[in-house]
Design a protein around this motif. Structure first.
Motif, PDB file in Angstrom:
ATOM      1  N   TYR A 119     -45.756  75.911 -37.458  1.00  0.00           N
ATOM      2  CA  TYR A 119     -46.732  74.846 -37.220  1.00  0.00           C
ATOM      3  C   TYR A 119     -46.605  73.850 -38.368  1.00  0.00           C
ATOM      4  CZ  TYR A 119     -48.367  77.849 -33.554  1.00  0.00           C
ATOM      5  OH  TYR A 119     -48.417  78.602 -32.416  1.00  0.00           O
ATOM      6  N   VAL A 120     -46.165  72.652 -38.041  1.00  0.00           N
ATOM      7  CA  VAL A 120     -45.800  71.660 -39.046  1.00  0.00           C
ATOM      8  C   VAL A 120     -46.588  70.372 -38.874  1.00  0.00           C
ATOM      9  CG1 VAL A 120     -43.450  72.587 -39.241  1.00  0.00           C
ATOM     10  CG2 VAL A 120     -43.911  70.740 -37.628  1.00  0.00           C
ATOM     11  N   LEU A 121     -46.639  69.604 -39.951  1.00  0.00           N
ATOM     12  CA  LEU A 121     -47.297  68.306 -39.919  1.00  0.00           C
ATOM     13  C   LEU A 121     -46.646  67.421 -40.971  1.00  0.00           C
ATOM     14  CD1 LEU A 121     -49.710  66.952 -38.415  1.00  0.00           C
ATOM     15  CD2 LEU A 121     -51.073  67.477 -40.423  1.00  0.00           C
ATOM     16  N   PRO A 122     -46.213  66.212 -40.582  1.00  0.00           N
ATOM     17  CA  PRO A 122     -45.681  65.293 -41.595  1.00  0.00           C
ATOM     18  C   PRO A 122     -46.824  64.820 -42.503  1.00  0.00           C
ATOM     19  CG  PRO A 122     -45.733  64.233 -39.442  1.00  0.00           C
ATOM     20  CD  PRO A 122     -46.178  65.651 -39.248  1.00  0.00           C
ATOM     21  N   LEU A 123     -46.500  64.593 -43.752  1.00  0.00           N
ATOM     22  CA  LEU A 123     -47.493  64.130 -44.720  1.00  0.00           C
ATOM     23  C   LEU A 123     -48.161  62.868 -44.212  1.00  0.00           C
ATOM     24  CD1 LEU A 123     -48.586  64.840 -47.538  1.00  0.00           C
ATOM     25  CD2 LEU A 123     -46.964  63.207 -48.462  1.00  0.00           C
ATOM     26  N   GLY A 124     -49.464  62.854 -44.201  1.00  0.00           N
ATOM     27  CA  GLY A 124     -50.226  61.709 -43.719  1.00  0.00           C
ATOM     28  C   GLY A 124     -50.360  61.661 -42.209  1.00  0.00           C
ATOM     29  N   GLY A 125     -49.704  62.585 -41.514  1.00  0.00           N
ATOM     30  CA  GLY A 125     -49.810  62.641 -40.065  1.00  0.00           C
ATOM     31  C   GLY A 125     -48.966  61.616 -39.328  1.00  0.00           C
ATOM     32  N   GLU A 126     -48.203  60.784 -40.064  1.00  0.00           N
ATOM     33  CA  GLU A 126     -47.379  59.741 -39.444  1.00  0.00           C
ATOM     34  C   GLU A 126     -46.065  60.320 -38.936  1.00  0.00           C
ATOM     35  OE1 GLU A 126     -48.438  56.482 -39.138  1.00  0.00           O
ATOM     36  OE2 GLU A 126     -50.316  57.215 -39.967  1.00  0.00           O
ATOM     37  N   GLY A 127     -45.616  59.878 -37.768  1.00  0.00           N
ATOM     38  CA  GLY A 127     -44.318  60.283 -37.239  1.00  0.00           C
ATOM     39  C   GLY A 127     -44.270  61.702 -36.710  1.00  0.00           C
ATOM     40  N   GLN A 128     -45.351  62.142 -36.068  1.00  0.00           N
ATOM     41  CA  GLN A 128     -45.418  63.519 -35.581  1.00  0.00           C
ATOM     42  C   GLN A 128     -44.348  63.829 -34.535  1.00  0.00           C
ATOM     43  OE1 GLN A 128     -49.428  64.447 -34.403  1.00  0.00           O
ATOM     44  NE2 GLN A 128     -50.253  63.952 -36.407  1.00  0.00           N
ATOM     45  N   GLY A 129     -44.141  62.903 -33.594  1.00  0.00           N
ATOM     46  CA  GLY A 129     -43.120  63.122 -32.571  1.00  0.00           C
ATOM     47  C   GLY A 129     -41.725  63.144 -33.172  1.00  0.00           C
ATOM     48  N   GLU A 130     -41.494  62.257 -34.124  1.00  0.00           N
ATOM     49  CA  GLU A 130     -40.189  62.177 -34.779  1.00  0.00           C
ATOM     50  C   GLU A 130     -39.882  63.455 -35.554  1.00  0.00           C
ATOM     51  OE1 GLU A 130     -37.701  59.350 -37.913  1.00  0.00           O
ATOM     52  OE2 GLU A 130     -39.856  59.086 -37.705  1.00  0.00           O
ATOM     53  N   VAL A 131     -40.885  63.994 -36.244  1.00  0.00           N
ATOM     54  CA  VAL A 131     -40.642  65.186 -37.056  1.00  0.00           C
ATOM     55  C   VAL A 131     -40.250  66.373 -36.177  1.00  0.00           C
ATOM     56  CG1 VAL A 131     -42.961  66.219 -37.251  1.00  0.00           C
ATOM     57  CG2 VAL A 131     -41.412  66.347 -39.158  1.00  0.00           C
ATOM     58  N   LEU A 132     -40.860  66.488 -35.009  1.00  0.00           N
ATOM     59  CA  LEU A 132     -40.499  67.586 -34.102  1.00  0.00           C
ATOM     60  C   LEU A 132     -39.056  67.438 -33.613  1.00  0.00           C
ATOM     61  CD1 LEU A 132     -43.724  68.133 -31.952  1.00  0.00           C
ATOM     62  CD2 LEU A 132     -42.875  69.517 -33.861  1.00  0.00           C
ATOM     63  N   ILE A 136     -42.853  67.202 -45.146  1.00  0.00           N
ATOM     64  CA  ILE A 136     -43.375  67.998 -44.043  1.00  0.00           C
ATOM     65  C   ILE A 136     -44.109  69.216 -44.590  1.00  0.00           C
ATOM     66  CG2 ILE A 136     -42.762  69.334 -41.987  1.00  0.00           C
ATOM     67  CD1 ILE A 136     -40.190  67.559 -41.876  1.00  0.00           C
ATOM     68  N   THR A 137     -45.321  69.413 -44.105  1.00  0.00           N
ATOM     69  CA  THR A 137     -46.106  70.591 -44.466  1.00  0.00           C
ATOM     70  C   THR A 137     -45.901  71.644 -43.384  1.00  0.00           C
ATOM     71  OG1 THR A 137     -47.780  69.229 -45.524  1.00  0.00           O
ATOM     72  CG2 THR A 137     -48.442  71.449 -44.894  1.00  0.00           C
ATOM     73  N   VAL A 138     -45.567  72.861 -43.815  1.00  0.00           N
ATOM     74  CA  VAL A 138     -45.473  73.993 -42.896  1.00  0.00           C
ATOM     75  C   VAL A 138     -46.745  74.802 -43.116  1.00  0.00           C
ATOM     76  CG1 VAL A 138     -44.109  75.974 -42.127  1.00  0.00           C
ATOM     77  CG2 VAL A 138     -42.956  73.997 -43.145  1.00  0.00           C
ATOM     78  N   GLY A 139     -47.711  74.632 -42.209  1.00  0.00           N
ATOM     79  CA  GLY A 139     -49.017  75.256 -42.387  1.00  0.00           C
ATOM     80  C   GLY A 139     -49.032  76.738 -42.101  1.00  0.00           C
ATOM     81  N   GLU A 140     -48.262  77.160 -41.108  1.00  0.00           N
ATOM     82  CA  GLU A 140     -48.279  78.564 -40.694  1.00  0.00           C
ATOM     83  C   GLU A 140     -47.027  78.843 -39.879  1.00  0.00           C
ATOM     84  OE1 GLU A 140     -51.117  81.599 -38.072  1.00  0.00           O
ATOM     85  OE2 GLU A 140     -51.549  79.453 -38.077  1.00  0.00           O
ATOM     86  N   VAL A 141     -46.574  80.091 -39.917  1.00  0.00           N
ATOM     87  CA  VAL A 141     -45.492  80.540 -39.041  1.00  0.00           C
ATOM     88  C   VAL A 141     -45.967  81.821 -38.378  1.00  0.00           C
ATOM     89  CG1 VAL A 141     -43.128  81.419 -38.897  1.00  0.00           C
ATOM     90  CG2 VAL A 141     -43.646  79.500 -40.421  1.00  0.00           C
ATOM     91  N   ARG A 142     -45.913  81.838 -37.059  1.00  0.00           N
ATOM     92  CA  ARG A 142     -46.277  83.033 -36.287  1.00  0.00           C
ATOM     93  C   ARG A 142     -45.017  83.607 -35.666  1.00  0.00           C
ATOM     94  NH1 ARG A 142     -51.442  80.506 -33.094  1.00  0.00           N
ATOM     95  NH2 ARG A 142     -52.647  79.996 -34.952  1.00  0.00           N
ATOM     96  N   THR A 143     -44.861  84.913 -35.758  1.00  0.00           N
ATOM     97  CA  THR A 143     -43.680  85.563 -35.198  1.00  0.00           C
ATOM     98  C   THR A 143     -44.049  86.392 -33.980  1.00  0.00           C
ATOM     99  OG1 THR A 143     -43.912  87.518 -36.593  1.00  0.00           O
ATOM    100  CG2 THR A 143     -42.567  85.718 -37.468  1.00  0.00           C
ATOM    101  N   ASP A 181     -49.100  71.132 -36.151  1.00  0.00           N
ATOM    102  CA  ASP A 181     -50.233  71.894 -36.673  1.00  0.00           C
ATOM    103  C   ASP A 181     -51.509  71.100 -36.395  1.00  0.00           C
ATOM    104  OD1 ASP A 181     -52.072  73.387 -38.088  1.00  0.00           O
ATOM    105  OD2 ASP A 181     -50.859  73.518 -39.900  1.00  0.00           O
ATOM    106  N   GLN A 182     -52.353  71.642 -35.536  1.00  0.00           N
ATOM    107  CA  GLN A 182     -53.596  70.958 -35.153  1.00  0.00           C
ATOM    108  C   GLN A 182     -54.770  71.344 -36.055  1.00  0.00           C
ATOM    109  OE1 GLN A 182     -53.398  68.636 -32.796  1.00  0.00           O
ATOM    110  NE2 GLN A 182     -51.277  69.164 -32.376  1.00  0.00           N
ATOM    111  N   THR A 183     -54.535  72.211 -37.029  1.00  0.00           N
ATOM    112  CA  THR A 183     -55.608  72.725 -37.884  1.00  0.00           C
ATOM    113  C   THR A 183     -56.386  71.609 -38.570  1.00  0.00           C
ATOM    114  OG1 THR A 183     -54.215  74.645 -38.311  1.00  0.00           O
ATOM    115  CG2 THR A 183     -56.123  74.375 -39.721  1.00  0.00           C
ATOM    116  N   PHE A 184     -55.661  70.607 -39.099  1.00  0.00           N
ATOM    117  CA  PHE A 184     -56.335  69.543 -39.839  1.00  0.00           C
ATOM    118  C   PHE A 184     -57.223  68.717 -38.927  1.00  0.00           C
ATOM    119  CE2 PHE A 184     -52.540  70.521 -42.356  1.00  0.00           C
ATOM    120  CZ  PHE A 184     -53.167  70.876 -43.538  1.00  0.00           C
TER     121      PHE A 184
END
Length: 134
Positions: free
Chosen positions: A66-79, A49-56, A110-113
């Motif tokens: 803001y997170v994203l699983p590697l390769g973008g697979e399993g986004q719902g599962e990771v949350l 899991i990539t943690v792209g940013e944290v906003r407080t 994380d929608q940045t990518f």
């Protein structure tokens, strides 16, 4: 009085330096904990899991990662997995950082990518490329 003026000028002006600094410390801590597999959940530990940013929040009591699983697979599962392990992750962050309160952690994709890909596609269109080359 100087403090009041400082706070007043910051209203609606975006995150403070303290928010940015604490957000980055939380991001690094979450990244390390997830990379090392320090959470006692085999399902979460098998994911990269990539943690792209944290906003407080301004009071530092809420941290949105803001997170994203590697390769973008399993986004719902990771949350779901992160939410399920929120308490343990919060404890790890609180232990590592010397904050008055350990922030309530929230997780979003994380929608940045996706946005970068859309921008790249747009810049590669012939009409746009012609306009940017002139």
């Amino acid at each position: 009085m100087g403090c009041m003026a400082k706070n007043k000028s910051h209203d609606g002006a975006g995150p403070s330096q303290r928010q940015l600094r604490v957000g980055e410390l939380i991001r690094r801590t979450l990244s390390e904990v997830l990379a090392r597999g320090d959470v006692h959940d085999p399902e979460l530990n098998r994911m990269s899991i990539t943690v792209g940013e944290v906003r407080t929040s301004p009071d530092l009591r809420i941290a949105t990662a803001y997170v994203l699983p590697l390769g973008g697979e399993g986004q719902g599962e990771v949350l779901k997995l992160l939410a399920r392990n929120k308490g343990e992750l919060r404890h790890a962050v609180g232990k590592k950082l010397a904050l008055k309160y350990s922030p309530d952690l929230r997780f979003q994709l994380d929608q940045t990518f996706d946005q970068m890909d859309d921008t790249r596609r747009m810049l590669n269109q012939d009409a746009v490329r012609r306009d940017t080359e002139n």
